[in-house]
Scaffold this motif. Structure first.
Motif, short mmCIF file in Angstrom:
data_model
loop_
_atom_site.label_atom_id
_atom_site.label_comp_id
_atom_site.label_asym_id
_atom_site.label_seq_id
_atom_site.Cartn_x
_atom_site.Cartn_y
_atom_site.Cartn_z
N GLY A 427 -8.70 -10.87 -0.82
CA GLY A 427 -7.54 -10.65 -2.06
C GLY A 427 -6.30 -10.41 -1.61
O GLY A 427 -5.53 -10.63 -0.79
N LEU A 428 -5.59 -9.34 -1.91
CA LEU A 428 -4.12 -8.32 -1.77
C LEU A 428 -4.57 -7.04 -0.47
O LEU A 428 -3.46 -6.76 0.02
N ARG A 429 -5.52 -7.52 -0.41
CA ARG A 429 -5.51 -6.24 0.91
C ARG A 429 -6.05 -6.75 2.24
O ARG A 429 -7.37 -7.28 2.91
N PHE A 474 -5.85 -0.53 11.06
CA PHE A 474 -4.31 -0.13 9.61
C PHE A 474 -4.96 -0.99 8.75
O PHE A 474 -6.37 -2.03 8.75
N SER A 475 -4.57 -0.25 7.51
CA SER A 475 -4.25 -1.61 6.48
C SER A 475 -4.00 -1.52 5.64
O SER A 475 -3.25 -0.37 5.07
N LEU A 476 -3.57 -2.18 4.93
CA LEU A 476 -2.58 -2.77 3.77
C LEU A 476 -2.16 -3.16 2.73
O LEU A 476 -2.92 -4.84 2.72
N ARG A 477 -2.72 -2.81 1.49
CA ARG A 477 -2.93 -4.10 0.25
C ARG A 477 -0.96 -4.27 0.01
O ARG A 477 -0.09 -3.94 0.27
N LEU A 478 -0.94 -5.80 -0.30
CA LEU A 478 -0.10 -6.63 0.02
C LEU A 478 0.40 -6.36 -2.03
O LEU A 478 -0.72 -6.40 -2.64
#
Length: 616
Positions: A427-429, A474-478
């Motif tokens: 998804g956006l993750r 590491f992780s980032l919601r776009l």
């Protein structure tokens, strides 16, 4: 008879003069004068007698012949002046006193020496050369070689200019003392016995009191890496530097205390060679003999220093790499004379075992060191050799490819610890992990997540920095927005290699908001207004003019286009549709808006939610 009439005898050459400004000399048997008017002392000629009543006079020329008639005057008012003819010679004036009976009481005479002839000038000999500042100026005077006036030559007079100084002199050597520096004009005349001056003879006397000014060219400002040619140039504004032989002007250069190298005239050349610091002395001698060699009280010579270093420096790499910073490449540069250069030097790299040219690395010069940084991540695995080029302050250069303790400077790449970077998109993750190639997690490292948007997006790229956790993840919601490519990158560190994850595609469908003005439509009645908007987040500049297909379907049928409209610059669109077919009565239709997209639109195809309208 008046006194004046008694003194003027018509027809006589001899007479009394009463002229303003004319100062006749007192008559004397020994002195000459240039004026024909002589003053007579009545006490001597004719003398004094108490019973004298008449004074009588007569003038005799040099041959004893009487000139003019007899002159008379009362005894109480005798003659005081008499004039001789304008012919040089020794005249005699006789005078006597008589009493009333005519008896001569006493007689006397005097010689009148008259000479107004201009004497011939003397022969004058000057020094014929320039004089030194402390040297006495002298002239040699020779008497005239031609006939002299009757009065002869009483002496000579020397007038000096500038200064307007007058010196009385006799024949022979005349000392003028110390003259000022420069040119002095000496005007010399003969002076006759009667004081008449001859035409002047002019002699110029030249004095030069200073040694020449000498400049030295060719002295390097710092160190030289080879022999140096020096040029000494002497200049003298007075006596000059024109060469005239062994005793004339010269220029000189002395090296390290050795005998000077001299050359006649204004210029001398000399070569200085050999490594070391050389002491230079230079001076000159002008035409007057002034010399600046420091001898006998003369000014000391000027000095200069020439530094020569003909030997190359020693260049060696550090004994080993720094484990904390293995990409730092360091070499030392040593030189015993001029020292290492403060701004020149380089380090290059090439694949070991090849004959390729060394590729220059960014190198900075520190005190006696060359420091370069090798971006080993940019090179394929393998062995690489290095070459350092160092310079000394004189400009000598040398190459070095060995370490201080021996052995060639060769490094094996990968030089740093290798890492792996994994990433995925859900998804956006966007998430992933950074680990050593050997398997251990790398915590606290900076990961750059780069989003490259499709053409037409308001911004071409966005980079977000995140840090790995304790387990290396590491992780980032776009953020929502246009389609894009997403990739994670690690720039490496001084101990870790660079790494980059796979490129992930994030496709974003076009979002559409769509509505109908009513849920039922009368056949043949008012039209149904279909309207909507394309939000176009992140692509505001590209939404204007996007084609929007208006589609419908009824139960059991596929979607079909019945009209295409264009969105305005705000993404809005609108269309009025009138139901006119009786077959539509009682049928529930579904309507939607659909966008295929176009070139320059950074979203993929998208459709709105359907809306229902029933015909009646």
């Amino acid at each position: 008879m008046s006194r004046l009439r008694r003194r003027l005898i018509a027809g006589l050459v001899v007479g009394l003069l009463s002229m303003a400004g004319s100062g006749p000399s007192q008559a004397s048997s020994a002195s000459w004068q240039a004026s024909p008017v002589f003053s007579i002392d009545p006490r001597e000629v004719p003398g004094v007698a108490s019973d004298g009543t008449r004074a009588a006079y007569r003038l005799l020329d040099p041959q004893g012949q009487q000139v003019g008639g007899l002159m008379e005057a009362p005894a109480r008012d005798p003659l005081e002046k008499v004039q001789v003819p304008p012919v040089s010679g020794v005249y005699t004036l006789e005078g006597w006193l008589e009493d009333a009976a005519g008896n001569e009481l006493r007689r006397a005479e005097t010689l009148l020496r008259f000479d107004d002839a201009v004497p011939p000038p003397p022969t004058v000999h000057g020094p014929g050369r320039w004089l030194l500042g402390g040297e006495q100026a002298k002239l040699e005077l020779d008497p005239p070689a031609v006939a002299l006036p009757l009065s002869g030559i009483s002496g000579y007079e020397v007038a000096l200019r500038p200064g307007d100084i007058r010196i009385a002199a006799n024949a022979g050597q005349v000392s003028l003392g110390l003259l000022p520096e420069g040119i002095t004009e000496a005007r010399v005349v003969s002076v006759s016995g009667s004081g008449v001056r001859s035409q002047a003879q002019t002699v110029f006397l030249a004095v030069d009191a200073a040694a020449p000014a000498v400049t030295l060219e060719g002295v390097p400002s710092g160190w030289s890496n080879g022999p140096v040619k020096l040029t000494a140039t002497s200049a003298d504004n007075l006596s000059g530097m024109e060469p005239t032989g062994p005793a004339g002007p010269f220029s000189a250069i002395a090296i390290d205390g050795a005998s000077p190298i001299t050359a006649p005239g204004a210029t001398a050349f000399a070569w200085v060679g050999g490594s070391g610091v050389h002491a230079i002395r230079f001076y000159g001698r002008d035409a007057a003999g002034n010399v600046g060699d420091g001898a006998a009280g003369s000014p000391p010579p000027q000095s200069a220093t020439v530094r020569i270093d003909e030997e190359p420096p020693r260049v060696e790499f550090a004994a080993a790499q720094d484990p904390a910073d293995p990409e730092r490449i360091e070499a030392s540069v040593g030189d015993r004379l001029s020292g290492p250069s403060a701004d020149r030097g380089s380090i290059g790299v090439r694949r070991s075992g090849t004959r390729a040219r060394y590729e220059a690395l960014p190198t900075r010069v520190e005190a006696g060191r060359l420091v370069a940084r090798w971006d080993s991540d940019a090179y394929p695995p393998g062995k690489y050799e290095f070459l350092a080029t160092g310079f000394d302050a004189a400009g000598n250069s040398a190459n070095g490819d060995n370490r201080v303790r021996g052995g060639r400077m060769v490094l094996v790449n990968p030089l740093k610890t290798q890492v792996t970077l994994r990433s995925q998109l859900s998804g956006l993750r966007f998430s992933g992990s950074l680990r050593r190639a050997s398997g251990g997690p790398l915590a606290g490292q900076t990961i750059a997540i780069s989003e490259t948007f499709a053409a037409g997006a308001d911004r071409p790229q966005r980079t977000t920095l995140v840090r790995t956790g304790a387990d290396g993840t590491f992780s980032l919601r776009l953020k929502p927005g246009p389609s894009r490519e997403v990739v994670a990158g690690f720039d490496g560190s001084r101990q870790l290699t660079k790494a980059e994850g796979p490129v992930t595609e994030l496709a974003a469908a076009t979002a559409i908001r769509f509505r109908a003005s009513t849920a039922t439509a009368a056949i043949g009645g008012a039209p149904v207004i279909f309207s909507g908007r394309i939000p176009a987040a992140g692509a505001v500049g590209a939404v204007g003019g996007i084609p929007v297909e208006l589609q419908f379907r009824y139960p059991g049928a596929r979607w079909s286009e019945f009209r295409t409209v264009e969105a305005d610059r705000h993404g809005r669109f609108r269309y009025a549709y009138r139901f006119s077919d009786d077959d539509s009565r009682g049928v529930r239709f579904q309507f939607r808006a659909y966008v295929k997209g176009r070139e320059g639109w950074p979203y993929g195809p998208g459709a709105s939610r359907p809306v229902s309208v029933k015909g009646r």
